[in-house]
Design a protein around this motif. Sequence first.
Motif, mmCIF file in Angstrom:
data_model
loop_
_atom_site.group_PDB
_atom_site.id
_atom_site.type_symbol
_atom_site.label_atom_id
_atom_site.label_comp_id
_atom_site.label_asym_id
_atom_site.label_seq_id
_atom_site.Cartn_x
_atom_site.Cartn_y
_atom_site.Cartn_z
ATOM 1 N N TRP A 59 0.813 -1.206 0.000
ATOM 2 C CA TRP A 59 0.000 0.000 0.000
ATOM 3 C C TRP A 59 0.850 1.261 0.000
ATOM 4 O O TRP A 59 0.508 2.255 -0.640
ATOM 5 C CB TRP A 59 -0.917 -0.013 1.224
ATOM 6 N N TYR A 60 1.971 1.216 0.710
ATOM 7 C CA TYR A 60 2.832 2.397 0.831
ATOM 8 C C TYR A 60 4.085 2.236 -0.028
ATOM 9 O O TYR A 60 4.443 1.129 -0.449
ATOM 10 C CB TYR A 60 3.216 2.636 2.293
ATOM 11 N N SER A 61 4.752 3.357 -0.284
ATOM 12 C CA SER A 61 5.957 3.340 -1.119
ATOM 13 C C SER A 61 7.073 2.565 -0.423
ATOM 14 O O SER A 61 7.154 2.524 0.812
ATOM 15 C CB SER A 61 6.414 4.773 -1.403
ATOM 16 N N PRO B 274 0.070 -5.136 2.224
ATOM 17 C CA PRO B 274 -1.056 -4.513 1.529
ATOM 18 C C PRO B 274 -1.997 -3.833 2.520
ATOM 19 O O PRO B 274 -1.796 -3.866 3.735
ATOM 20 C CB PRO B 274 -1.734 -5.699 0.832
ATOM 21 N N ALA B 275 -3.066 -3.240 1.990
ATOM 22 C CA ALA B 275 -3.941 -2.396 2.811
ATOM 23 C C ALA B 275 -4.624 -3.167 3.933
ATOM 24 O O ALA B 275 -4.780 -2.651 5.048
ATOM 25 C CB ALA B 275 -4.987 -1.728 1.922
ATOM 26 N N LEU B 276 -5.036 -4.421 3.670
ATOM 27 C CA LEU B 276 -5.754 -5.167 4.701
ATOM 28 C C LEU B 276 -4.897 -5.388 5.942
ATOM 29 O O LEU B 276 -5.416 -5.436 7.059
ATOM 30 C CB LEU B 276 -6.233 -6.509 4.132
ATOM 31 N N TRP B 277 -3.583 -5.549 5.761
ATOM 32 C CA TRP B 277 -2.684 -5.672 6.913
ATOM 33 C C TRP B 277 -2.500 -4.301 7.570
ATOM 34 O O TRP B 277 -2.461 -4.189 8.790
ATOM 35 C CB TRP B 277 -1.347 -6.234 6.440
ATOM 36 N N GLN B 278 -2.367 -3.245 6.748
ATOM 37 C CA GLN B 278 -2.030 -1.926 7.271
ATOM 38 C C GLN B 278 -3.160 -1.319 8.113
ATOM 39 O O GLN B 278 -2.917 -0.394 8.891
ATOM 40 C CB GLN B 278 -1.720 -0.970 6.100
ATOM 41 N N VAL B 279 -4.390 -1.839 7.992
ATOM 42 C CA VAL B 279 -5.504 -1.248 8.722
ATOM 43 C C VAL B 279 -5.288 -1.300 10.229
ATOM 44 O O VAL B 279 -5.675 -0.376 10.965
ATOM 45 C CB VAL B 279 -6.826 -1.965 8.344
ATOM 46 N N SER B 280 -4.637 -2.328 10.709
ATOM 47 C CA SER B 280 -4.447 -2.466 12.157
ATOM 48 C C SER B 280 -3.563 -1.363 12.725
ATOM 49 O O SER B 280 -3.790 -0.898 13.845
ATOM 50 C CB SER B 280 -3.830 -3.835 12.469
#
Length: 740
Positions: free
Chosen positions: A24-26, A48-54
């Motif tokens: 999700w991030y650079s 990815p984004a699903l992991w980063q949500v936490s």
Amino acid sequence: MHANNRRLSGALLIGLASLLLLPWYSLEAGFFDGGWLFNLWSDPANAPALWQVSSHPWLAIALTLFALCAACGLLPSGARSRLMLLFSLLGVIFLVIEGHAIGYSGWSWLWLENRFGPLDQGQPAMGAGALLMLTTFLLLFSFALAERGVLKGDAFVVASLVLLTALVSIFVLYPVLSMFVVSVQDVDGSFKPDGLISNIQDPSIWSLACLKGGTCGTAWRTLWLALMTASGSTLLGLAFALAATRTPLPCKKALRMLTILPIITPPFVIGLALILLFGRSGVVTEYLAALFGIEPGRWLYGLTGIWIAQVLSFTPIAFLVLIGVVEGVSPSLEEASQTLRANRWRTFSRISLPLMAPGLANAFLISFIESMADFGNPMVLGGSHGVLSTEIFFSVVGAQNDPSRAAVLAMILLSFTLAAFVLQRWWLGGKNFATVTGKGDGGKHGQLPRLLRYGVYGMVIPWGLFTLVIYGMIVVGGFVQSWGLNDALTVEHYVRAFRVSISDGHLLWTGVAWNSFWTTLEIALIAAPLTAIVGLLTAWLIVRQKFAGRQTFEFLLMLSFAIPGTVIGVSYVMAYNLPPLEITGTALILIACFVFRNMPVGVRGGIAAMSQLDKSLDEASLTLGANSFRTLRKVVLPLLKPAISAALVYAFVRAITSISAVIFLVSAQYNMATSYIVGLVENGEYGVAIAYSTVLIVVMLLIIGVFQWLVGERKLRRAARPVDIAMPPSSTSLTQERTV
């Protein structure tokens, strides 16, 4: 309805991939390094984004909006399009705002921290996943608009328009606005106009001491130089165009080739050649010193030398603009004037010259902007007479390290060029210069009046010979050991730049120039096709589609042409050095700069070429059931081969020879040829610099030939069909063939 569902499913799959399969991030190592593929779900930095949500809970809003868009696909068409418009638009707005509001260490702006309290964790810049999700929201927004009947419900046209508008906003408007923001911003992001006020009032910028025998400020010096260069280039370009079309001058093909050479020459090489001729150790200087005892001076290092170099560099561009305009003046009008007993001078001054006004205005504007943006020649020949482009450079990378001053200088430079752009449009607005009516015109252009013809010869012949001498010095300079000190001939400069050796059966590129050479070719070969694609697609939308705001859309596209390269370089550094889009020092920022800096030429060429194609061709294809994308690919593009070839060649050449914007954007990993040659010049390695430039010219000529061979040329011919009962004997068909 089936096609709508298929498009919607495709966009949702793209969005799902951005959430599950991409970081999700650079990434510090870069996306194309590929290392993230092996630890996508094990390394938080690559997740990815699903992991980063936490750890970044605000991302749940983007996921929710995407889920709502997906849920809209289950609704009836009317409700689906309305809700999808809302949710996709909210998704775009949210990603843009949160990308700006939250930086590496938390809130980007102090007032947000005071309002909501500090964040436990910040976020890096957008990566591949975030950018792909942003694209997904834009696609869903486009498909919803098409489903509601916008632009006749053509999803391809709507999506192209939305995506192009987004790209122009990101890579043209956003950097310029960022530059304005930086000029009134403190280091903590708070509003502080002190730097803007102090720099805008700096006497070294606006001083008019030159009126009393002193030195003018940088702004007025730059403006005066640009006006003089534009005047000289336009006058010489007109003289060359008249000599090529209205005089019996021999060797006209050689004359045209001579005018093209400076276009494919790195911009500061002409300055180097002038130094080899008129510098303190130059050939002419030493000859005059030996023959007449004239003491070597430094007259070349200042506005005079810059002006000569710029006129040499930009006259070919003015010639290419004017040659078509001069040839396009209808001979029948000139013949009618002479039939009414007007002499040749009166016919030229009252009929021909006024009809050339649009070309003269365009040539003047282009030369003015090129002079304003020129960095190489002032860098080589400027001495103590700095101009805005060089002052901006030293404000960013020099000991000053004053971004606010660089932004102010760039704003002044932009104001000058935009004022010239607006004045030109105002002067030409409302006037009609059309002479081609569609009727046959078998007349022949008349010869120039005798005195005018001799005057044209008096400018063209000496300038042509001078240009030949300049390029002779460029060729010879690469083979001289040390100019002015040791005139022995050598190939050492070429060997040092492009040495190749073999070790253990492996080919090693050991020359000092190879790294920047391969990088330059790679980026130019990527940028050139993208520039042609974006430019021609934009031209097709402007010419073939009717939509609200079409003139504004066209103006925004042409705005990037009116912005000098120096301003583009500075604004890109200020815009993309921090989140949400951190691409400074990467190949992506160079490619984006080349694409959107050179795109307007492809747009204008595409508009001119496409305006000659009757709309009935498109309508026939659409009537037979082809969609707009297939019509564009199968009918329109094959008829635009000259425009495609011109866009490719121009974009490729400009990517290799550009310096004003590139000098701010290169990095140790991605160093372009022009910036490397500037470094050689600063170190006094003139021989290696000229040798490198000569090789670049040869390579450009070869690749231009390859481009033209690959694209081919459009050739329309009438091929007779076999006569049968259903077709009269006189019937013919229009066919197209590819010729190489």
